[in-house]
Design a protein around this motif. Structure first.
Motif, PDB file in Angstrom:
ATOM      1  N   LEU B   4       0.812  -1.238   0.110  1.00  0.00           N
ATOM      2  CA  LEU B   4       0.053   0.100   0.027  1.00  0.00           C
ATOM      3  C   LEU B   4       1.062   1.257  -0.079  1.00  0.00           C
ATOM      4  N   TYR B  26       0.888  -7.255   4.750  1.00  0.00           N
ATOM      5  CA  TYR B  26       1.061  -6.008   3.607  1.00  0.00           C
ATOM      6  C   TYR B  26       1.949  -5.093   3.806  1.00  0.00           C
ATOM      7  N   LEU B  55      -2.537   0.557  -4.629  1.00  0.00           N
ATOM      8  CA  LEU B  55      -2.327  -1.010  -3.893  1.00  0.00           C
ATOM      9  C   LEU B  55      -1.964  -1.730  -5.035  1.00  0.00           C
TER      10      LEU B  55
END
Lengths: 202, 202
Positions: B4, B26, B55
């Motif tokens: 991200l 992530y 993303l």
């Protein structure tokens, strides 16, 4: 039966085209902006935002073009208007529609709805003067980075094509020469040949 | 692993909260707006819009908060962050997110990004002065018409809560007294108690 509240020249055209593509029966109800019907108590009871489109379904009223387009694609999967079984491709489609709603439509709206965001006539004039530049920048980004051809998402025709076409109909009024963007100009012509588009514009 | 690209104080917070709610690993990459990294060639190669969030997935890059939120809800259905099996309820959720993106976020952006839509400093000042009014009007509409409580969609917590919370964090800076909207103020407090939210803000 589905009911679509719409007004000519607005983004409600996108939903109308999609309804025509699906071929489901629907009732079309015009909201007369010249009479400010969109802010009448009767209409606010349907859509408290005082905007079009609004789609009346058996379950209730929906608004916001990106939500309506995804809803119709999901409710009528046989029409094949979105990659419903592929979350990544569906997200790409949704990202395109979100860009049209939150950036491109907003840029356009500064040409005639400056009072949404400022109070002085001089500011409205300033905003209006910038519309050709901002809309051209949006078209440039779409043509260079997002549009795949022959349709927005590539080989498959989707709800995003109806939405992009709607915005293409605004370009002349926004001072943008569509011919500066050959892919978009071709898309505009290709869309105009579809029966659903001709019916939606009738 | 998902990556991200985000910046503090932006709408990228909504996606970050949802990633924390899901609990999937992530990588978080900060884009430094003070150094204008969002318009650097390296970042434009990732997101040509020059904005956050972006993303990065195994399939490619996605942008636009409403698209990212729906994508994460669909990719991680076990997290239960959207009514995926009910197209009408999903459309209501999407309509809420579209309203935040195309109306509320846009109203907020006029306080500091007026140069997107006008050219004169006087216009920027005019826009900035109107932000408390437009943002309060948005909150009033949300509280009166859209917000069900205790969460946006009612009893189920969804991605829309992360997005509304993100905008709630902007209200003080936008000159809006959150206490004027008791449902929204309670929602802000309730969100602040969630582990995912605390981690996203850390």
């Amino acid at each position: 039966m589905l009911k679509l509240f719409y007004a000519p020249g607005t983004c409600a055209l996108a939903t109308r085209i999609v309804l025509e593509e699906i071929g489901a029966p629907y009732e079309l109800i015009r909201v007369d902006f010249a009479k400010q019907e969109q802010t009448s108590p009767d209409y606010l009871a349907i859509n408290p935002k005082g905007r079009v489109p609004a789609l009346v379904t058996e379950r209730g009223v929906l608004s916001e073009t990106p939500a309506l387009l995804a809803y119709l694609a999901q409710m009528f999967p046989q029409a094949g208007l979105a990659p419903l079984d592929d979350p990544f491709a569906f997200a790409e489609l949704q990202a395109f529609n979100a860009y049209l709603a939150a950036t491109v439509h907003v840029a356009h709206a500064h040409g005639r709805r400056g009072s949404r965001w400022a109070s002085e006539p001089a500011s409205f004039d300033d905003m209006k003067r910038k519309v050709p530049e901002t809309m051209a920048a949006c078209m440039e980004l779409i043509e260079r980075e997002l549009f795949r051809g022959p349709w927005v998402m590539g080989e498959i025709y989707t709800v995003a094509d109806a939405y992009l076409f709607t915005i293409e109909t605004w370009l002349e009024g926004d001072g943008v020469e569509i011919g500066d963007f050959p892919g978009i100009a071709e898309h505009f012509g290709r869309m105009g040949e579809r029966k659903a588009v001709r019916q939606a514009l009738a």
